[in-house]
Motif scaffolding. Structure first.
Motif, PDB file in Angstrom:
ATOM      1  N   THR A 153      95.228   5.331  86.521  1.00 36.59           N
ATOM      2  CA  THR A 153      96.303   4.818  85.678  1.00 36.59           C
ATOM      3  C   THR A 153      95.825   4.655  84.243  1.00 36.59           C
ATOM      4  O   THR A 153      96.532   4.999  83.301  1.00 36.59           O
ATOM      5  N   GLN A 154      94.611   4.161  84.066  1.00 38.37           N
ATOM      6  CA  GLN A 154      94.066   3.987  82.716  1.00 38.37           C
ATOM      7  C   GLN A 154      93.887   5.323  82.009  1.00 38.37           C
ATOM      8  O   GLN A 154      94.176   5.429  80.815  1.00 38.37           O
ATOM      9  N   TYR A 155      93.422   6.335  82.715  1.00 33.79           N
ATOM     10  CA  TYR A 155      93.254   7.650  82.097  1.00 33.79           C
ATOM     11  C   TYR A 155      94.599   8.243  81.691  1.00 33.79           C
ATOM     12  O   TYR A 155      94.745   8.802  80.601  1.00 33.79           O
ATOM     13  N   TRP A 156      95.595   8.127  82.558  1.00 37.36           N
ATOM     14  CA  TRP A 156      96.929   8.620  82.222  1.00 37.36           C
ATOM     15  C   TRP A 156      97.526   7.820  81.070  1.00 37.36           C
ATOM     16  O   TRP A 156      98.235   8.365  80.224  1.00 37.36           O
ATOM     17  N   ALA A 157      97.239   6.516  81.042  1.00 31.85           N
ATOM     18  CA  ALA A 157      97.736   5.682  79.945  1.00 31.85           C
ATOM     19  C   ALA A 157      97.115   6.109  78.615  1.00 31.85           C
ATOM     20  O   ALA A 157      97.787   6.119  77.584  1.00 31.85           O
ATOM     21  N   LEU A 158      95.840   6.483  78.633  1.00 40.01           N
ATOM     22  CA  LEU A 158      95.195   6.989  77.413  1.00 40.01           C
ATOM     23  C   LEU A 158      95.837   8.281  76.941  1.00 40.01           C
ATOM     24  O   LEU A 158      96.057   8.480  75.744  1.00 40.01           O
ATOM     25  N   LEU A 159      96.140   9.162  77.870  1.00 38.99           N
ATOM     26  CA  LEU A 159      96.801  10.420  77.518  1.00 38.99           C
ATOM     27  C   LEU A 159      98.199  10.147  76.946  1.00 38.99           C
ATOM     28  O   LEU A 159      98.591  10.741  75.932  1.00 38.99           O
ATOM     29  N   LEU A 160      98.919   9.235  77.569  1.00 35.91           N
ATOM     30  CA  LEU A 160     100.240   8.863  77.064  1.00 35.91           C
ATOM     31  C   LEU A 160     100.123   8.210  75.689  1.00 35.91           C
ATOM     32  O   LEU A 160     100.926   8.479  74.795  1.00 35.91           O
ATOM     33  N   LEU A 161      99.122   7.368  75.505  1.00 34.63           N
ATOM     34  CA  LEU A 161      98.896   6.728  74.210  1.00 34.63           C
ATOM     35  C   LEU A 161      98.625   7.768  73.137  1.00 34.63           C
ATOM     36  O   LEU A 161      99.159   7.681  72.020  1.00 34.63           O
ATOM     37  N   PHE A 162      97.826   8.765  73.462  1.00 34.61           N
ATOM     38  CA  PHE A 162      97.532   9.831  72.500  1.00 34.61           C
ATOM     39  C   PHE A 162      98.826  10.511  72.060  1.00 34.61           C
ATOM     40  O   PHE A 162      99.091  10.669  70.865  1.00 34.61           O
ATOM     41  N   ALA A 163      99.656  10.879  73.036  1.00 35.02           N
ATOM     42  CA  ALA A 163     100.921  11.544  72.720  1.00 35.02           C
ATOM     43  C   ALA A 163     101.857  10.602  71.960  1.00 35.02           C
ATOM     44  O   ALA A 163     102.541  11.016  71.020  1.00 35.02           O
ATOM     45  N   GLU A 164     101.866   9.328  72.345  1.00 31.64           N
ATOM     46  CA  GLU A 164     102.757   8.355  71.718  1.00 31.64           C
ATOM     47  C   GLU A 164     102.323   8.041  70.287  1.00 31.64           C
ATOM     48  O   GLU A 164     103.148   7.735  69.438  1.00 31.64           O
ATOM     49  N   LEU A 165     101.045   8.120  70.006  1.00 32.26           N
ATOM     50  CA  LEU A 165     100.590   7.914  68.635  1.00 32.26           C
ATOM     51  C   LEU A 165     100.768   9.172  67.792  1.00 32.26           C
ATOM     52  O   LEU A 165     101.096   9.090  66.612  1.00 32.26           O
ATOM     53  N   TRP A 166     100.538  10.328  68.381  1.00 32.14           N
ATOM     54  CA  TRP A 166     100.583  11.573  67.622  1.00 32.14           C
ATOM     55  C   TRP A 166     102.010  11.998  67.263  1.00 32.14           C
ATOM     56  O   TRP A 166     102.350  12.130  66.085  1.00 32.14           O
ATOM     57  N   LEU A 167     102.844  12.227  68.264  1.00 32.27           N
ATOM     58  CA  LEU A 167     104.152  12.838  68.004  1.00 32.27           C
ATOM     59  C   LEU A 167     105.093  11.968  67.165  1.00 32.27           C
ATOM     60  O   LEU A 167     105.613  12.442  66.152  1.00 32.27           O
ATOM     61  N   PRO A 168     105.338  10.722  67.532  1.00 34.50           N
ATOM     62  CA  PRO A 168     106.233   9.929  66.682  1.00 34.50           C
ATOM     63  C   PRO A 168     105.692   9.707  65.267  1.00 34.50           C
ATOM     64  O   PRO A 168     106.439   9.735  64.302  1.00 34.50           O
ATOM     65  N   THR A 169     104.380   9.500  65.147  1.00 33.95           N
ATOM     66  CA  THR A 169     103.800   9.319  63.820  1.00 33.95           C
ATOM     67  C   THR A 169     103.950  10.584  62.994  1.00 33.95           C
ATOM     68  O   THR A 169     104.283  10.530  61.813  1.00 33.95           O
ATOM     69  N   ALA A 170     103.725  11.738  63.621  1.00 30.07           N
ATOM     70  CA  ALA A 170     103.837  13.008  62.899  1.00 30.07           C
ATOM     71  C   ALA A 170     105.277  13.307  62.499  1.00 30.07           C
ATOM     72  O   ALA A 170     105.529  13.809  61.403  1.00 30.07           O
ATOM     73  N   LEU A 171     106.224  12.985  63.368  1.00 28.15           N
ATOM     74  CA  LEU A 171     107.613  13.369  63.126  1.00 28.15           C
ATOM     75  C   LEU A 171     108.427  12.344  62.337  1.00 28.15           C
ATOM     76  O   LEU A 171     109.234  12.713  61.485  1.00 28.15           O
ATOM     77  N   ILE A 172     108.235  11.053  62.637  1.00 28.43           N
ATOM     78  CA  ILE A 172     109.031  10.037  61.939  1.00 28.43           C
ATOM     79  C   ILE A 172     108.179   9.011  61.193  1.00 28.43           C
ATOM     80  O   ILE A 172     108.710   8.111  60.560  1.00 28.43           O
ATOM     81  N   GLY A 173     106.858   9.119  61.292  1.00 26.82           N
ATOM     82  CA  GLY A 173     105.977   8.237  60.532  1.00 26.82           C
ATOM     83  C   GLY A 173     105.612   6.930  61.200  1.00 26.82           C
ATOM     84  O   GLY A 173     104.903   6.120  60.611  1.00 26.82           O
ATOM     85  N   MET A 174     106.083   6.709  62.438  1.00 23.41           N
ATOM     86  CA  MET A 174     105.723   5.451  63.104  1.00 23.41           C
ATOM     87  C   MET A 174     105.830   5.579  64.613  1.00 23.41           C
ATOM     88  O   MET A 174     106.653   6.327  65.121  1.00 23.41           O
ATOM     89  N   SER A 175     104.967   4.862  65.281  1.00 18.18           N
ATOM     90  CA  SER A 175     105.027   4.760  66.735  1.00 18.18           C
ATOM     91  C   SER A 175     105.829   3.512  67.080  1.00 18.18           C
ATOM     92  O   SER A 175     106.279   2.774  66.196  1.00 18.18           O
ATOM     93  N   PHE A 176     105.997   3.264  68.359  1.00 20.03           N
ATOM     94  CA  PHE A 176     106.712   2.074  68.833  1.00 20.03           C
ATOM     95  C   PHE A 176     106.051   0.800  68.288  1.00 20.03           C
ATOM     96  O   PHE A 176     106.720  -0.085  67.760  1.00 20.03           O
ATOM     97  N   GLY A 177     104.739   0.727  68.406  1.00 18.01           N
ATOM     98  CA  GLY A 177     104.002  -0.450  67.939  1.00 18.01           C
ATOM     99  C   GLY A 177     104.073  -0.621  66.430  1.00 18.01           C
ATOM    100  O   GLY A 177     104.191  -1.745  65.924  1.00 18.01           O
ATOM    101  N   LYS A 178     103.977   0.478  65.700  1.00 18.91           N
ATOM    102  CA  LYS A 178     104.073   0.395  64.240  1.00 18.91           C
ATOM    103  C   LYS A 178     105.455  -0.107  63.821  1.00 18.91           C
ATOM    104  O   LYS A 178     105.573  -0.882  62.876  1.00 18.91           O
ATOM    105  N   ARG A 179     106.479   0.332  64.528  1.00 19.42           N
ATOM    106  CA  ARG A 179     107.838  -0.126  64.203  1.00 19.42           C
ATOM    107  C   ARG A 179     107.955  -1.633  64.407  1.00 19.42           C
ATOM    108  O   ARG A 179     108.505  -2.339  63.570  1.00 19.42           O
ATOM    109  N   LEU A 180     107.428  -2.128  65.520  1.00 20.91           N
ATOM    110  CA  LEU A 180     107.484  -3.569  65.781  1.00 20.91           C
ATOM    111  C   LEU A 180     106.630  -4.362  64.788  1.00 20.91           C
ATOM    112  O   LEU A 180     106.960  -5.496  64.454  1.00 20.91           O
ATOM    113  N   ALA A 181     105.528  -3.755  64.331  1.00 23.03           N
ATOM    114  CA  ALA A 181     104.652  -4.424  63.369  1.00 23.03           C
ATOM    115  C   ALA A 181     105.163  -4.288  61.932  1.00 23.03           C
ATOM    116  O   ALA A 181     104.617  -4.909  61.018  1.00 23.03           O
ATOM    117  N   GLY A 182     106.177  -3.455  61.722  1.00 25.67           N
ATOM    118  CA  GLY A 182     106.754  -3.310  60.395  1.00 25.67           C
ATOM    119  C   GLY A 182     105.959  -2.432  59.451  1.00 25.67           C
ATOM    120  O   GLY A 182     105.936  -2.671  58.248  1.00 25.67           O
TER     121      GLY A 182
END
Length: 118
Positions: A38-67
């Motif tokens: 589960t931890q390894y899959w979570a790391l892979l998901l984290l990589f995708a979640e940090l890369w794609l949204p940041t690249a396309l819209i400039g923020m991930s879920f966490g960045k949006r909540l952190a402002g």
């Protein structure tokens, strides 16, 4: 730096909880072999979640909540290539801690990006 760290923790926690639900493992329990998967899959998901949204819209879920959001120094979105470079360097752990006087980590300097408040 505090908002950036909070955003990363939020992103990691969200990815871990999602993968725990998908793998049907307790999110916070005794470590097991299935929990490591589960931890390894979570790391892979984290990589995708940090890369794609940041690249396309400039923020991930966490960045949006952190402002905060990520932009290129010219003001545009990072894009897939620069977002990938930034995320790979972020996963190397050391580059974010090596910052210049503007508090831009090495991963931001290499990708020509800067983190700004919303």
């Amino acid at each position: 730096m505090g908002r950036r760290l909070a955003a990363l923790v939020i992103d990691w926690l969200a990815c871990y909880l999602i993968m725990s639900a998908i793998n049907r493992t307790p999110a916070f329990g005794a470590p097991s072999a299935h929990g490591l998967t589960t931890q390894y899959w979570a790391l892979l998901l984290l990589f995708a979640e940090l890369w794609l949204p940041t690249a396309l819209i400039g923020m991930s879920f966490g960045k949006r909540l952190a402002g905060i959001r990520v932009i290129r120094t010219g003001g545009s979105r990072p894009g897939l290539r620069w977002g990938l470079l930034r995320t790979v360097l972020l996963f190397c752990v050391v580059p974010p801690w090596l910052s210049d006087r503007d508090l831009r980590g090495l991963h931001d300097r290499a990708a020509d990006t800067v983190v700004v408040r919303l």
